[in-house]
Design a protein around this motif. Structure first.
Motif, PDB file in Angstrom:
ATOM      1  N   THR A  90       0.849  -1.184   0.000  1.00 51.54           N
ATOM      2  CA  THR A  90       0.000   0.000   0.000  1.00 51.54           C
ATOM      3  C   THR A  90       0.886   1.236   0.000  1.00 51.54           C
ATOM      4  O   THR A  90       2.013   1.213   0.493  1.00 51.54           O
ATOM      5  CB  THR A  90      -0.933   0.040   1.230  1.00 51.54           C
ATOM      6  N   CYS A  91       0.343   2.298  -0.582  1.00 47.37           N
ATOM      7  CA  CYS A  91       1.034   3.580  -0.567  1.00 47.37           C
ATOM      8  C   CYS A  91       0.008   4.665  -0.852  1.00 47.37           C
ATOM      9  O   CYS A  91      -1.156   4.374  -1.134  1.00 47.37           O
ATOM     10  CB  CYS A  91       2.187   3.622  -1.567  1.00 47.37           C
ATOM     11  N   ALA A  92       0.446   5.906  -0.774  1.00 47.92           N
ATOM     12  CA  ALA A  92      -0.456   7.023  -1.038  1.00 47.92           C
ATOM     13  C   ALA A  92       0.320   8.143  -1.713  1.00 47.92           C
ATOM     14  O   ALA A  92       1.503   8.351  -1.445  1.00 47.92           O
ATOM     15  CB  ALA A  92      -1.090   7.512   0.248  1.00 47.92           C
ATOM     16  N   ILE A  93      -0.363   8.832  -2.600  1.00 52.18           N
ATOM     17  CA  ILE A  93       0.156  10.038  -3.240  1.00 52.18           C
ATOM     18  C   ILE A  93      -0.945  11.077  -3.097  1.00 52.18           C
ATOM     19  O   ILE A  93      -2.042  10.908  -3.646  1.00 52.18           O
ATOM     20  CB  ILE A  93       0.517   9.789  -4.716  1.00 52.18           C
ATOM     21  N   ILE A  99      -3.695   0.298  -3.329  1.00 46.56           N
ATOM     22  CA  ILE A  99      -3.381  -1.082  -2.959  1.00 46.56           C
ATOM     23  C   ILE A  99      -2.854  -1.718  -4.236  1.00 46.56           C
ATOM     24  O   ILE A  99      -3.580  -1.820  -5.229  1.00 46.56           O
ATOM     25  CB  ILE A  99      -4.613  -1.837  -2.430  1.00 46.56           C
ATOM     26  N   ASP A 100      -1.580  -2.084  -4.219  1.00 47.99           N
ATOM     27  CA  ASP A 100      -0.915  -2.622  -5.396  1.00 47.99           C
ATOM     28  C   ASP A 100      -0.667  -4.116  -5.239  1.00 47.99           C
ATOM     29  O   ASP A 100      -0.199  -4.568  -4.183  1.00 47.99           O
ATOM     30  CB  ASP A 100       0.451  -1.952  -5.615  1.00 47.99           C
ATOM     31  N   LEU A 101      -0.969  -4.857  -6.271  1.00 49.26           N
ATOM     32  CA  LEU A 101      -0.595  -6.267  -6.373  1.00 49.26           C
ATOM     33  C   LEU A 101       0.524  -6.320  -7.398  1.00 49.26           C
ATOM     34  O   LEU A 101       0.289  -6.107  -8.594  1.00 49.26           O
ATOM     35  CB  LEU A 101      -1.790  -7.114  -6.809  1.00 49.26           C
ATOM     36  N   LEU A 102       1.733  -6.559  -6.923  1.00 44.80           N
ATOM     37  CA  LEU A 102       2.907  -6.544  -7.785  1.00 44.80           C
ATOM     38  C   LEU A 102       3.375  -7.974  -8.031  1.00 44.80           C
ATOM     39  O   LEU A 102       3.757  -8.673  -7.086  1.00 44.80           O
ATOM     40  CB  LEU A 102       4.037  -5.736  -7.130  1.00 44.80           C
ATOM     41  N   SER A 103       3.326  -8.415  -9.286  1.00 39.58           N
ATOM     42  CA  SER A 103       3.866  -9.722  -9.650  1.00 39.58           C
ATOM     43  C   SER A 103       5.333  -9.537  -9.986  1.00 39.58           C
ATOM     44  O   SER A 103       5.690  -8.645 -10.764  1.00 39.58           O
ATOM     45  CB  SER A 103       3.137 -10.305 -10.852  1.00 39.58           C
ATOM     46  N   LEU A 104       6.164 -10.367  -9.393  1.00 37.37           N
ATOM     47  CA  LEU A 104       7.603 -10.268  -9.606  1.00 37.37           C
ATOM     48  C   LEU A 104       8.152 -11.570 -10.166  1.00 37.37           C
ATOM     49  O   LEU A 104       7.665 -12.657  -9.828  1.00 37.37           O
ATOM     50  CB  LEU A 104       8.329  -9.946  -8.294  1.00 37.37           C
TER      51      LEU A 104
END
Length: 125
Positions: A90-93, A99-104
Motif C-alpha cells: 500500500t502507498c499514497a500520493i 493497494i498494489d498487487l505486484l507480480s515479480l
C-alpha cells in the motif's frame, strides 16, 4: 525471514522510493521493460506499458517535494517458487490511496516487477 523475502524487500523499497520521489530512474531499476500497469478502479480498464507509464510519473509533482509523510507498507509477499512472487503493498500520493498487487519474476539473477495491478481511491487528507 527467508532468503527470498530478503531479496524482494529491497526491490519493493526502491519501488516505494521511485513513487515518493517521482523518480523513473529508480522505477526502471525495478520494473521489467515489458511490465504492465493495470487498474479498473473507476469501472473501466486503464492499461499502460512502461513507455506509457514513466512519462506520467515524470510529469507529476513528487510527494517528497510537498513533504508528504511516507505511507508505504509491505502487506505481504507470497512465493510461487524460487523465481515467482506476488507482493501486496500500500502507498499514497496526495489524497489517493493505492493497494498494489505486484507480480515479480527473477530473471538473470535479479527480481523485477512484471505486472502492477492496483486499486486506487480518494481518502480524506
Amino acid at each position: 525471514m527467508s532468503a527470498l523475502f530478503q531479496e524482494v524487500v529491497p526491490v519493493l523499497n526502491t519501488y516505494f522510493d521511485g513513487l515518493y520521489f517521482s523518480d523513473t530512474g529508480r522505477l526502471r531499476q525495478v520494473f521489467h521493460p515489458r511490465a504492465q500497469y493495470v487498474c479498473a478502479s473507476d469501472g473501466s480498464l486503464l492499461y499502460r506499458t512502461m513507455d506509457d507509464y514513466f512519462p506520467v510519473v515524470d510529469a507529476r509533482p513528487a510527494p517528497a517535494s510537498r513533504n508528504e509523510p511516507r505511507r508505504d507498507r509491505i502487506v505481504s509477499i507470497a512465493f510461487a517458487g524460487p523465481v515467482t512472487a506476488i507482493a501486496t503493498v500500500t502507498c499514497a500520493i496526495g489524497t489517493r490511496h493505492f493497494i498494489d498487487l505486484l507480480s515479480l519474476i527473477k530473471l538473470d539473477g535479479r527480481w523485477q516487477i512484471i505486472s502492477k495491478v492496483f486499486h486506487a481511491e480518494e481518502q480524506a487528507a
